[in-house]
Scaffold this active site. Structure first.
Site, PDB file in Angstrom:
ATOM      1  N   GLY A  92      26.709   8.839  -7.195  1.00  0.00           N
ATOM      2  CA  GLY A  92      28.005   7.648  -7.281  1.00  0.00           C
ATOM      3  C   GLY A  92      28.376   7.614  -9.133  1.00  0.00           C
ATOM      4  O   GLY A  92      29.538   7.677  -9.407  1.00  0.00           O
ATOM      5  N   ASP A 252      16.575   4.964  -1.569  1.00  0.00           N
ATOM      6  CA  ASP A 252      17.974   6.355  -2.232  1.00  0.00           C
ATOM      7  C   ASP A 252      16.937   6.392  -3.397  1.00  0.00           C
ATOM      8  O   ASP A 252      16.712   7.532  -4.152  1.00  0.00           O
ATOM      9  CB  ASP A 252      19.065   5.619  -2.542  1.00  0.00           C
TER      10      ASP A 252
END
Ligand code: AMP
Ligand code: MG
Length: 486
Positions: A92, A252
């Site tokens: 992101g 993650d």
């Protein structure tokens, strides 16, 4: 000589089909300037210091000019966050510039963190604040200094661009290095979105690029999983033995190479406390210190689930079943080494457990205790050790047992203690140390960042003049609150 323009790029990830990533461009930060770099990390990609000092270096990283040979992209992945599956995450705010092969033939991802919006930014702004960037920068290099597998940090850029978190902060940019940034979450994404051919391609890619020795294996996918089980178990043992807590062990944030990755609300423990939770937002203590070995195993279970389209479930279960034994053996060996013992003779497991109970009950600083133990004199006064306890008698009994075990080992004490000093650091990155460096940096001075960076490169060495950094944390440090905000 390698220059910025002649870095030996081989962007293998970009050659995968585009379901794996999105091509992106770093978005320049206003007034970005280089505030610190690690010559040690730069050597990993053969870059001489003089290249880092060229104005062009900042321009390339800050996206003012494209870095020759780079192919900037953001990777897609998913992940279990605090136990719940999030079907799509991805970089992101991270951009992989490319992969450089150094003169030793090693592959290093060059990844920017905080480089602007990507298709995976979701609600975020694509930026990283100076505070969290300094924490990652210093701790990844501190972990490297401690010999713990980790991603590396090459340099830190600061800008005047404001970023809003709980308050107004300024934006920064980190250049991170790692042989790969592939996480457990990459596999979860392709499995759970039903893209099983892509899952196979990803797994083949990881094997071909990072485990060529497995290519001829009869069951290469299972062999890869076994390898990850082992590396993750050993990494957990490293964290536990050094007294470090990651804080956000979502899948993650789990490296497929078993590296420490994504430094957020981590902490080195001060007083020994198994329930220690570094992340203020982790109210349930899912990622408490003592939970890490089990969370590592749970996360491997999620990786195993993601590999079921490629490997029979029973085989994955059997491989995962080996985790506990690998973990306990690795942890025991590391703890014995901290005590100067190289063999697990009878009674030593109890010696470790009873010590940890005493340290916990008496709220003794974990790092300081083990470092002082390196100077233990059998039969001596040992005031530096006993004075760490409110009731010195409480440790006397343990020290008597310890003396017996040392004698039984038959090794000269001086020899054992020389080894102990290579595993019991004198200097760790305590939260308040990072905090002081951050506060000074926010005022424009990076001197403390430099001092800590230097200090933590050789954390096992006596460093004259730096003794104050080896002391337990001051009381005000207990009030520092670290959350996920970064
Ligand atoms: P982290 O907690 O830093 O491991 O991040 C979890 C996920 O949120 C990852 O997909 C990150 O890329 C994303 N993320 C975190 N902070 C930001 C941000 N400021 N802007 C965009 N994405 C972010
Ligand atoms: Mg992350």
């Amino acid at each position: 000589m390698v220059t910025l323009e002649t870095l030996n790029f081989d962007n293998s990830f970009s050659r995968l089909p585009d379901v794996f990533y999105s091509a992106v461009k770093p978005q320049p930060l206003k007034g970005a300037r280089l505030v610190h770099f690690s010559p040690d990390a730069a050597r990993l990609i053969d870059l001489p210091e003089a290249e880092l000092l060229r104005p062009a270096f900042v321009d390339y990283l800050n996206g003012e000019n494209p870095l020759p040979g780079a192919y900037p992209l953001s990777q897609v992945y998913a992940g279990h966050q605090f136990g719940h599956y999030v079907p799509q995450l991805g970089d992101g705010r991270a951009i992989l510039l490319g992969e450089v092969i150094n003169q030793q033939g090693e592959r290093w991802d060059l990844q920017l963190k905080g480089a602007g919006l990507t298709p995976y930014s979701r609600m975020g702004d694509g930026r990283a604040v100076l505070r969290s960037t300094i924490r990652e920068y210093l701790c990844s290099e501190a972990m490297a200094g401690l010999g713990i597998p980790t991603t590396r940090a090459l340099c830190l850029l600061h800008s005047e661009e404001p970023v809003w978190r709980e308050q107004l902060e300024s934006a920064a940019l980190l250049l991170r290095l790692s042989p790969t940034h592939i996480r457990f979450g990459h596999f979860e994404f392709f499995c759970h979105s039903g893209q099983h051919e892509a899952l196979r391609q990803l797994t083949d890619y990881v094997i071909k690029t990072h485990f060529p020795a497995l290519e001829g294996n009869d069951t290469p996918y299972l062999a890869l999983f076994r390898w990850v089980v082992e590396k993750t178990a050993v990494l957990m043992a490293d964290w536990m033995a050094i007294g470090w807590t990651h804080g956000v062990m979502n899948t993650d944030n789990m490296s497929i190479l078993g590296l420490t990755i994504d430094y957020g609300p981590y902490a080195f423990m001060d007083e020994y406390h198994p329930d220690f939770i570094p992340n203020h937002s982790d109210t349930e203590g899912r990622y408490a210190y003592k939970m890490q070995p089990w969370i590592g195993q749970w996360n491997l279970g999620r990786l195993a689930a993601a590999l079921t389209p490629l490997v029979p479930v029973e085989a994955l279960k059997e491989a995962l079943g080996g985790y506990e034994k690998i973990y306990w053996e690795a942890y025991t060996i590391k703890m014995l080494a901290k005590l100067g013992l190289s063999q697990a003779t009878s009674g030593v497991t109890e010696l470790i457990t009873s010590l940890l109970t005493i340290l916990h009950e008496h709220r003794v600083d974990y790092t300081v205790f083990f470092r002082q133990l390196c100077h233990f004199q059998p039969g001596g006064m040992n005031a530096a050790i006993t004075s760490l306890f409110q009731d010195p008698a409480r440790i006397d009994g343990w020290l008597a047992d310890y003396t017996r075990v040392l004698e039984e080992s038959g090794e000269p004490i001086g020899q054992a203690q020389a080894r102990m000093k290579r595993v019991n650091p004198k200097y760790i990155l305590r939260n308040h140390m990072a905090q002081q460096a951050i506060e000074q940096a926010e005022q424009g001075s990076f001197k403390e960042v430099e001092r800590l960076h230097q200090l933590l490169q050789t954390p096992f060495d006596e460093q004259p003049g730096c003794e104050s950094y080896a002391e337990p944390s001051p009381d005000w440090a207990k009030r520092i609150v670290i959350s996920c905000s970064s």
